[in-house]
Design an enzyme around this catalytic site. Structure first.
Site, PDB file in Angstrom:
ATOM      1  N   GLU A 232      35.095 -29.736  26.721  1.00 56.68           N
ATOM      2  CA  GLU A 232      34.621 -30.521  25.573  1.00 56.68           C
ATOM      3  C   GLU A 232      33.596 -29.750  24.753  1.00 56.68           C
ATOM      4  O   GLU A 232      32.619 -30.318  24.257  1.00 56.68           O
ATOM      5  CB  GLU A 232      34.024 -31.856  26.067  1.00 56.68           C
ATOM      6  CG  GLU A 232      35.065 -32.721  26.758  1.00 56.68           C
ATOM      7  CD  GLU A 232      34.502 -33.997  27.386  1.00 56.68           C
ATOM      8  OE1 GLU A 232      33.278 -34.110  27.506  1.00 56.68           O
ATOM      9  OE2 GLU A 232      35.306 -34.861  27.755  1.00 56.68           O
TER      10      GLU A 232
ATOM     11  N   GLU B  44      41.952 -36.337  29.530  1.00 58.51           N
ATOM     12  CA  GLU B  44      41.124 -37.450  30.009  1.00 58.51           C
ATOM     13  C   GLU B  44      41.497 -38.733  29.300  1.00 58.51           C
ATOM     14  O   GLU B  44      41.103 -38.972  28.163  1.00 58.51           O
ATOM     15  CB  GLU B  44      39.629 -37.155  29.817  1.00 58.51           C
ATOM     16  CG  GLU B  44      39.126 -36.091  30.766  1.00 58.51           C
ATOM     17  CD  GLU B  44      37.609 -36.021  30.860  1.00 58.51           C
ATOM     18  OE1 GLU B  44      36.932 -36.943  30.383  1.00 58.51           O
ATOM     19  OE2 GLU B  44      37.118 -35.020  31.416  1.00 58.51           O
TER      20      GLU B  44
END
Ligand SMILES: *[C@@H]1O[C@H](CO)[C@@H](O)[C@H](O)[C@H]1NC(C)=O
Ligand SMILES: *[C@@H]1O[C@H](CO)[C@@H](O)[C@H](O)[C@H]1NC(C)=O
Ligand SMILES: *[C@@H]1O[C@H](CO)[C@@H](O)[C@H](O)[C@H]1NC(C)=O
Ligand SMILES: *[C@@H]1O[C@H](CO)[C@@H](O)[C@H](O)[C@H]1NC(C)=O
Length: 734
Positions: free
Chosen positions: A184, A253
């Protein structure tokens, strides 16, 4: 019968031979549509299970429950600070036995995604990066910084080499089909300026240079290089666009729930909405999706991030913290997986066509060699809708997707939950003495408030908590003393006020040995009346961390601990003690002595107490107990205690804290699945203790003579601690 069994064994051993001895290397590549394994496009359902968030004894059942749920791939992060507790010292035992976990997944016939990171966020202490690295001079995390890059590269290489030695990459005949570098980072890269951009490039190249023979992924890395796949992490990823046209659409995710903080209500995500999100993703061209988490588990010991993340990492996941399938979520998703798998070939090899069926209704149709698959979606957040598709009428519930593997028959609709609900109870069971010994025998050890032994540090200033403890413990004592003339007290009886400011996370103020005030928060401004005496007064402030920050730009620089200590309400105005001579002590006597260790090899003198003291701060309690009955999973019910830590047979259960969530949190018993989800949408337990039960793995118990140790910071009643067995009383899955 016997003959058949013989045949079965023969063919099983043949399969065994095929799988293990001739471990054929697999060719894993990708194109714009999907991962390609040995020339075949693959539609993959993946599930996150983090090995240190459960125990090895649970791993085989967790993996098997995922497989039964229609999962093809197990995904895990690698937890750097668990594996390299000090520079160059590695640990891979017990819950951190990564190779053992990987082999359990392989032997279940499943694939694996290894998210090496090694920064992982993950609501894990310090985002998984070892705290010691922050103190290597000149280090700045996650940017173009030599010390960080060199330590990160050596750890990544260490893990890759370890997997290679065991032949675990698919290119070697193993089952690891993807590996991840960084995490991320695209979301914060620009904050680091040029250093951010060059760092992410460097990370990708460092990963590629490892030659693992399977593709690398980077989550939310919008500018990932051509041969690295950028992936999506979010509640919905149907609109996600890979960074270039040659890359497939992967969802690393998909959050089927959310984590919890101490003092907040429990988040839930309805199964209808999670199924909707998954179906929409495959409808819109996705080919690999991973549930984060499929089993959340437990943040044992001091592994939780935060601050303030609960010891439970249940996540409202399809498998609950205790390893039991959560119904109807687990089975609803299982049915969804079956429906999607019926469409695999046509989805992956077909041509797709979009067809509008109304203002909020849409069909995506996939056709390939005479076969036809359709996904019919109603994205209206309120209204069901009747649509006509290929001359047939379909009733589409609001916020749902119908799956038609033959473009005719609906085999699954995401909003229609057909599977049974289960009822789960926490059955209380009193702590019992080990066989034969009758009454529980408690032992007690009380810490004195303030610096014990020689101070670690004396300074005329308030120091940063984390800089001082380096996170070897949650606890740091700040003590000073000062003189007050009797004439300083106000004559109208008003007490002096102690004013403490802190960067968090929690503080207790002892004045002349008595606990007189306490507070907690991301920043603390404590103001409380205190009793002082004429003459010398000692003030001892116990500062506590509750899990270190685990994400965000420059997160490693965030401090904790006291910044200002003042006393007001005296005749001459007040006293500023911030620059006084402060003596510091890192940690508690009990911690230095390891008094929670099973072997009992320490210098602390425990005092037997048939009736252990209640509501007494800074108290260690020890008791020998028999294991709970039966074989259901076990928890400790800690609601009679306030805040501290617990151990069984020397194993750290974790931090407990009976903090109550606000009644004003948004709570609802009947969560409406329709419309976009957010973590605050469907909480339960407002006004209740945010975490009451603490998972104690069954495998930590011995047949007799089990030692429980508690450290209570503020005051509680240990005699009312009980076990609770987690029992499913209805609706166990087939
Ligand atoms: C691996 O698969 C890719 C794509 O299917 C193919 O182009 C390549 O030749 C294969 N490599 C090997 C060594 O078989
Ligand atoms: C006592 O005196 C102080 C200082 O004059 C004042 O601030 C405080 O409110 C008084 N307290 C009471 C109980 O009257
Ligand atoms: C701890 O703080 C709470 C909230 O301010 C307060 O109600 C309680 O009395 C305090 N306990 C002690 C022992 O200071
Ligand atoms: C911790 O110590 C370092 C080095 O002395 C300093 O640069 C940093 O600002 C300190 N951090 C905090 C939060 O005080």
């Amino acid at each position: 019968m016997a003959k058949n069994a013989g045949l079965l064994i023969l063919s099983l051993s043949f399969l065994f031979f095929l799988f293990f001895s001739v471990a054929v290397s697999r060719n894993v590549t990708f194109d714009h549509r999907s991962l390609i394994i040995d020339g075949q496009r693959k539609l993959l359902i993946s599930a996150s299970i983090h090995y240190p968030r459960s125990v090895p004894a649970m791993w085989p059942d967790l993996v098997a429950a995922a497989k039964r749920g229609g999962v093809d791939v197990i995904e895990t992060y690698v937890f750097w600070n668990g594996h390299e507790p000090s520079p160059g010292q590695y640990y891979f035992e017990d819950r951190f036995d990564l190779v053992r976990f990987a082999k359990i997944v392989r032997d279940a016939g499943m694939y694996m995604i290894l998210r090496i990171g090694p920064f992982v966020a993950a609501e894990w202490n310090y985002g998984g990066v070892p705290v010691w690295l922050h103190y290597v001079p000149g280090t700045v995390f996650r940017t173009d910084n030599e010390p960080f890059k060199s330590h990160m590269a050596s750890f990544t290489t260490f893990i890759v080499q370890m997997m290679k030695r065991e032949n675990l990459f698919a290119s070697q005949g193993g089952h690891i089909i993807l590996a991840q570098i960084e995490n991320e980072y695209g979301d914060i890269e620009s904050v680091y300026g040029d250093g951010g951009r060059s760092y992410s490039r460097w990370a990708a190249n460092m990963a590629l240079s490892q030659n693992i023979g399977v593709p690398w992924i980077m989550c939310q890395q919008y500018d990932a290089p051509d041969n690295v796949i950028n992936t999506c992490n979010s509640f919905y990823c149907d609109q996600f666009k890979p960074s270039s046209a040659n890359k497939p659409k992967f969802w690393t995710e998909n959050w089927p729930g959310w984590f919890q903080n101490f003092g907040t209500a429990k988040p839930h995500r309805p199964p209808e909405d999670i199924a909707f999100a998954v179906a929409r993703f495959f409808q819109k061209g996705g080919s690999l999706q991973n549930y984060y988490m499929y089993h959340g588990g437990t943040n044992f010991g001091r592994t939780s991030g935060g601050p303030f993340i609960t010891t439970s990492y249940d996540y409202d996941a399809p498998i609950d913290e205790y390893g039991l399938v959560r119904l109807p979520k687990w089975s609803h998703l299982k049915e969804l997986h079956e429906a999607i798998k019926l469409c695999e070939q046509t989805l992956l090899y077909g041509t797709s066509k979009f067809l509008s069926l109304g203002s909020h209704q849409e069909a995506d149709i996939f056709e390939h060699s005479g076969k036809c698959v359709a996904f019919l979606a109603n994205v209206d957040e309120r209204n069901d809708k009747l649509v006509i598709f290929r001359n047939v009428r379909y009733n589409l519930p609001a916020w749902s997707v119908s799956i038609l593997p033959d473009c005719k028959n609906v085999v699954f609709n995401t909003a229609k939950v057909r599977s049974q609900n289960s009822r789960v109870e926490m059955v209380p069971e009193n702590l019992k003495a080990s066989a034969g010994s009758g009454k529980l025998s408690w032992q007690v050890y009380t810490e004195k408030a303030g610096v014990w032994g020689a101070p670690d540090l004396i300074k005329n200033e308030l120091v940063d908590h984390i800089n001082t403890t380096k996170d070897t413990t949650d606890y740091l004592w700040y003590t000073t003393s000062f003189y007050i003339d009797g004439n300083e007290f106000l004559s109208n009886g008003s007490l002096p006020i102690l004013m403490v400011e802190s960067k968090g996370h929690a503080v207790q103020a002892f004045v002349n040995g008595q606990l007189q005030a306490n507070s907690s928060g991301y920043t603390i401004k404590l103001e409380a009346p205190i009793t002082l005496r004429a003459g010398v007064n000692e003030i001892a402030l116990l500062s506590m961390t509750v899990g270190l920050q685990n994400a965000g730009p420059f997160y490693e620089w965030l401090g904790a601990g006291l910044t200002s200590v003042k006393i007001s309400g005296l005749r001459n105005g007040g006293l500023d003690l911030s620059g006084a001579a402060w003596a510091y002590k890192i940690g508690l006597v009990g911690e230095h002595q390891n008094i929670f260790k099973a072997d009992g090899n320490h210098d602390v003198r425990w005092t037997p107490a048939s009736d252990p003291p209640k509501n007494q701060p800074l108290t260690w309690y020890k008791v020998e107990v028999a294991p709970p009955q039966g074989n259901e999973p076990v928890a400790l019910d800690m609601q009679s205690m306030w805040k501290g830590q617990a151990w069984l047979n020397g194993k750290a259960i974790g931090r407990y804290w009976s903090l109550t969530s606000s009644v004003y949190n948004k709570c609802t018993q009947n969560c409406d699945y329709r419309g976009p989800f957010s973590p605050d949408k469907c909480r339960t337990g407002c006004g209740e203790i945010s975490q009451r039960w603490y998972h104690v793995p069954r495998s930590w118990f011995q047949p007799s003579g089990n030692t429980l140790v508690f450290f209570e910071e503020k005051g509680g009643d240990p005699t009312r601690i009980t076990f609770a067995r987690r029992r499913v009383t209805a609706g166990a899955p087939a």
